[in-house]
Design an enzyme around this catalytic site. Structure first.
Site, PDB file in Angstrom:
ATOM      1  N   HIS A  53       0.859  -1.189   0.000  1.00 16.90           N
ATOM      2  CA  HIS A  53       0.000   0.000   0.000  1.00 16.90           C
ATOM      3  C   HIS A  53       0.897   1.243   0.000  1.00 16.90           C
ATOM      4  O   HIS A  53       2.135   1.113   0.036  1.00 16.90           O
ATOM      5  CB  HIS A  53      -1.014  -0.034   1.144  1.00 16.90           C
ATOM      6  N   HIS A  56       3.866   1.622   2.418  1.00 10.60           N
ATOM      7  CA  HIS A  56       5.108   0.929   2.054  1.00 10.60           C
ATOM      8  C   HIS A  56       5.789   1.662   0.897  1.00 10.60           C
ATOM      9  O   HIS A  56       7.014   1.777   0.844  1.00 10.60           O
ATOM     10  CB  HIS A  56       4.836  -0.510   1.610  1.00 10.60           C
ATOM     11  N   CYS A 163       2.948 -11.005  20.253  1.00 11.59           N
ATOM     12  CA  CYS A 163       1.953 -10.536  19.283  1.00 11.59           C
ATOM     13  C   CYS A 163       2.439 -10.911  17.883  1.00 11.59           C
ATOM     14  O   CYS A 163       3.498 -10.446  17.444  1.00 11.59           O
ATOM     15  CB  CYS A 163       1.751  -9.026  19.381  1.00 11.59           C
ATOM     16  N   CYS A 166       2.801  -7.862  15.441  1.00 14.90           N
ATOM     17  CA  CYS A 166       4.069  -7.120  15.569  1.00 14.90           C
ATOM     18  C   CYS A 166       5.261  -8.033  15.329  1.00 14.90           C
ATOM     19  O   CYS A 166       6.367  -7.565  15.128  1.00 14.90           O
ATOM     20  CB  CYS A 166       4.256  -6.556  16.977  1.00 14.90           C
ATOM     21  N   CYS A 181      -2.830  -6.026  22.284  1.00 17.80           N
ATOM     22  CA  CYS A 181      -1.709  -5.287  21.694  1.00 17.80           C
ATOM     23  C   CYS A 181      -2.252  -3.934  21.254  1.00 17.80           C
ATOM     24  O   CYS A 181      -3.265  -3.874  20.542  1.00 17.80           O
ATOM     25  CB  CYS A 181      -1.154  -6.054  20.491  1.00 17.80           C
ATOM     26  N   HIS A 184      -2.384  -3.793  17.246  1.00 23.29           N
ATOM     27  CA  HIS A 184      -3.214  -4.733  16.489  1.00 23.29           C
ATOM     28  C   HIS A 184      -4.556  -5.013  17.128  1.00 23.29           C
ATOM     29  O   HIS A 184      -5.373  -5.741  16.560  1.00 23.29           O
ATOM     30  CB  HIS A 184      -2.428  -6.032  16.223  1.00 23.29           C
ATOM     31  N   LYS A 325      -6.057   6.722  10.040  1.00 23.15           N
ATOM     32  CA  LYS A 325      -5.070   5.663   9.901  1.00 23.15           C
ATOM     33  C   LYS A 325      -5.530   4.720   8.786  1.00 23.15           C
ATOM     34  O   LYS A 325      -6.721   4.417   8.694  1.00 23.15           O
ATOM     35  CB  LYS A 325      -5.018   4.895  11.234  1.00 23.15           C
ATOM     36  N   LYS A 328      -7.606  -1.882   6.722  1.00 17.91           N
ATOM     37  CA  LYS A 328      -8.533  -2.652   5.884  1.00 17.91           C
ATOM     38  C   LYS A 328      -9.958  -2.441   6.363  1.00 17.91           C
ATOM     39  O   LYS A 328     -10.871  -2.310   5.569  1.00 17.91           O
ATOM     40  CB  LYS A 328      -8.173  -4.135   5.970  1.00 17.91           C
TER      41      LYS A 328
HETATM   42  N1  MSP Z   1       9.206  -6.792   7.959  1.00 18.68           N
HETATM   43  C1  MSP Z   1       9.418  -5.708   8.837  1.00 18.68           C
HETATM   44  C2  MSP Z   1      10.683  -4.964   8.489  1.00 18.68           C
HETATM   45  C3  MSP Z   1      11.929  -5.805   8.542  1.00 18.68           C
HETATM   46  S1  MSP Z   1      13.339  -4.910   8.041  1.00 18.68           S
HETATM   47  C4  MSP Z   1      14.622  -5.896   8.394  1.00 18.68           C
HETATM   48  C5  MSP Z   1       8.230  -4.730   8.725  1.00 18.68           C
HETATM   49  N2  MSP Z   1       7.514  -4.850   7.619  1.00 18.68           N
HETATM   50  S2  MSP Z   1       6.182  -4.003   7.292  1.00 18.68           S
HETATM   51  O1  MSP Z   1       5.777  -4.449   5.989  1.00 18.68           O
HETATM   52  O2  MSP Z   1       5.238  -4.166   8.348  1.00 18.68           O
HETATM   53  O3  MSP Z   1       6.555  -2.515   7.305  1.00 18.68           O
HETATM   54  C6  MSP Z   1       7.578  -2.021   6.515  1.00 18.68           C
HETATM   55  C7  MSP Z   1       7.699  -0.529   6.575  1.00 18.68           C
HETATM   56  O4  MSP Z   1       6.512   0.102   6.102  1.00 18.68           O
HETATM   57  C8  MSP Z   1       7.946  -0.007   7.982  1.00 18.68           C
HETATM   58  O5  MSP Z   1       9.117   0.790   7.938  1.00 18.68           O
HETATM   59  C9  MSP Z   1       6.757   0.835   8.275  1.00 18.68           C
HETATM   60  O6  MSP Z   1       7.164   1.951   8.982  1.00 18.68           O
HETATM   61  C10 MSP Z   1       6.281   1.253   6.884  1.00 18.68           C
HETATM   62  N3  MSP Z   1       4.879   1.660   6.892  1.00 18.68           N
HETATM   63  C11 MSP Z   1       3.768   0.878   6.925  1.00 18.68           C
HETATM   64  N4  MSP Z   1       2.666   1.716   6.985  1.00 18.68           N
HETATM   65  C12 MSP Z   1       3.042   3.015   6.983  1.00 18.68           C
HETATM   66  C13 MSP Z   1       2.389   4.259   6.975  1.00 18.68           C
HETATM   67  N5  MSP Z   1       1.075   4.377   7.044  1.00 18.68           N
HETATM   68  N6  MSP Z   1       3.158   5.393   6.898  1.00 18.68           N
HETATM   69  C14 MSP Z   1       4.516   5.322   6.756  1.00 18.68           C
HETATM   70  N7  MSP Z   1       5.145   4.162   6.753  1.00 18.68           N
HETATM   71  C15 MSP Z   1       4.462   2.983   6.990  1.00 18.68           C
HETATM   72  O7  MSP Z   1       8.044  -3.931   9.615  1.00 18.68           O
END
Ligand code: MSP
Length: 523
Positions: A53, A56, A163, A166, A181, A184, A325, A328
């Site tokens: 999304h 990411h 969790c 997380c 949590c 979540h 925020k 889904k």
């Molecule tokens: N798999 C772990 C990271 C391992 S790195 C060795 C993880 N994955 S994640 O898919 O949950 O998140 C990845 C990144 O996406 C995180 O840095 C998180 O901060 C970022 N974001 C997810 N949603 C976000 C927003 N709404 N806004 C900004 N960044 C966000 O954590």
């Protein structure tokens, strides 16, 4: 090396040069050889229980933008940009089961989707690592064997809360009033099992020392302070294996245990790093939610394994969409691909990176984004390029007004000489913003250049002026082209799909190119 010579290494805006100096101290120019610095830029690796999304995409686009900047500055071969997927997680197993699929085919399909999404939105990564790959398993085993051999891993009993959302152990003090949590909103699992532990507590003082020595270990400052106070509050050893996990990398010395997903995931950076030279110039980009993993556990693991710690880490903020925020259940999760269908890849990049400053939290307002796209890209930069090229075709038959330094003392060309200086200063500021990772400020600098050009057009009205004083009008066109060139240079990092079209319009020889539409207006 003869005693009459010494090697000076000096740095100029991120470049390092090696020069032999002779006795008189004068640089031997013939020998002066640029030794370019390297940059290893990484994003977090993403969990594959979900599809990408814009949260990411935010970090990935920022990393790609910085990688493009450094490639422009250091040369393509000196920058290595890594992204990938984090696959050895219980979440993955649950997601595959929910989809009614076997784990590996499910992982292959979702990982491919992440990779394709990044390719489709114009992310130019050098490598895409999956933590189910053999090369990663090998590095994880190597590092864990070293840490174990050092006596930093021991067996113990873990009793507490976990969790899966997380993928982290929670302290009793961290759950909310319902015992859930806080992120979540689900009750964590109570686990009681034999685990292997990593002696994180042993590294407390060394970590503090490391933070003191390296201010770039974590930026911005507020994130650094958070992590510092966490370390100072006292570090506990952490559990690094799960006895009953279904999926994951087994411990090298005890195959009945799978390695805790974060302990394996962090190692991805090392598994995919192409060389020690790159390693010494690592820049990890990450979200503010995962700083403890990256700036406490990761450096401690590396110290234990005898590997140098990252040169730089930068934690960006979190954003909401239209004040809420993304989730889904609220149905407001936005796919970067959907956004790109409407606004193009450059539009998505600019919209996300300009909504708020990279290190801060902020909001992505779809309405403001729509306006920004139409006003500043379609109606702004796109329109400016179009107007200037059309005017030069009309009044100068497309011939580029050449800048001749011999003219710098004459009439309006004096203004041009000053303008060249001003543009150089703008460019230097742009470089500074990029190096500080102030992406929003860098974008503002590009719009500042656009405003200067628009002001010049509106004030001088060269289409009227040409009839009265063609020479001065020609100089105005030359000044306008100077701004277009500056915008095109900045666009190579900020608007990479439009940049080649911009250069085509600016033209490379005697003539400007044909006008074309850079950004379609969005309805
Ligand atoms: N798999 C772990 C990271 C391992 S790195 C060795 C993880 N994955 S994640 O898919 O949950 O998140 C990845 C990144 O996406 C995180 O840095 C998180 O901060 C970022 N974001 C997810 N949603 C976000 C927003 N709404 N806004 C900004 N960044 C966000 O954590």
């Amino acid at each position: 090396m003869s005693q009459h010579q010494r090697i000076d290494i000096f740095f100029v805006m991120g470049h390092s040069f090696a020069c032999k100096t002779n006795d008189s101290g004068r640089k031997n120019r013939g020998f002066c050889k640029k030794m370019r610095m390297k940059k290893f830029i990484t994003t977090p690796i993403y969990y594959v229980n979900d599809v990408p999304h814009i949260g990411h995409a935010y970090c990935t686009l920022a990393a790609d933008t910085l990688a493009r900047y450094w490639r422009q500055k250091l040369g393509k071969e000196n920058v290595f940009f890594l992204t990938g997927t984090d696959e050895n997680s219980q979440k993955t197993v649950d997601a595959a089961a929910a989809a009614g699929e076997e784990v590996m085919p499910y992982l292959d399909a979702i990982a491919a989707r992440w990779k394709e999404t990044w390719e489709e939105i114009g992310i130019d990564f050098d490598d895409f690592i999956r933590t189910t790959e053999e090369r990663h398993h090998e590095t994880v085993h190597e590092i864990l064997t070293t840490i174990h051999g050092k006596g930093d891993i021991y067996k113990g009993k873990y009793e507490g809360l976990y969790c899966t959302g997380c993928e982290a152990f929670l302290k009793a003090s961290e759950v909310d009033e319902n015992g859930h949590c806080p992120h979540h909103k689900k009750a964590p699992n109570r686990v009681e099992e034999d685990n292997y532990f990593f002696r994180l507590s042993k590294y407390q003082d060394q970590l503090l020392e490391l933070f003191e020595k390296n201010p770039k270990l974590l930026e911005p400052e507020k994130r650094r302070n958070e992590v510092l106070s966490f370390i100072k509050s006292g570090l506990e050893d952490i559990s690094i294996s799960r006895e009953n996990a279904e999926f994951g990398i087994p411990l090298p010395w005890d195959k009945s245990h799978k390695i805790y997903v974060w302990f394996d995931a962090l190692i991805n950076y090392r598994s995919a790093c192409p060389s020690e030279e790159f390693w010494d110039n690592t820049l990890h980009l990450l979200g503010k939610d995962i700083t403890r993993f990256h700036c406490v556990i990761w450096p401690a693991m590396l110290m234990s394994a005898g590997i140098s710690t990252p040169a730089e880490e930068y934690a960006h903020g979190f954003f909401t969409v239209d004040g809420e925020k993304m989730s889904k259940s609220l149905g407001n999760v936005i796919s970067p691909l959907d956004l790109a269908m409407k606004y193009g890849n450059d539009g998505v990049r600019l919209g996300l990176l300009s909504s708020f400053e990279f290190g801060n939290d902020g909001d992505f307002s779809q309405e403001q984004f729509h306006d920004l796209y139409n006003k500043k890209l379609a109606g702004g930069i796109g329109n400016l390029f179009n107007r200037v090229t059309v005017l030069i075709h009309k009044f100068l038959e497309g011939k580029k007004p050449a800048w001749d330094p011999m003219n710098s003392e004459k009439g309006e060309w004096v203004t041009m000489a000053k303008e060249r200086q001003a543009v150089e200063n703008d460019m230097a500021l742009f470089h500074q913003f990029m190096e500080d990772k102030s992406l929003r400020a860098a974008i503002e600098e590009m719009f500042h250049e656009m405003n200067k050009a628009n002001l010049l057009l509106n004030e001088k009205e060269p289409w009227k002026l040409f009839k009265v004083d063609p020479e001065v009008a020609t100089q105005v066109f030359a000044r306008l082209l100077l701004h277009l060139e500056t915008i095109a240079k900045m666009s190579e990092t900020l608007l990479p799909e439009a940049a080649p079209k911009m250069w085509k319009m600016i033209g490379d020889g005697e003539k400007v190119g044909e006008a074309e539409i850079l950004f379609q207006r969005a309805e």
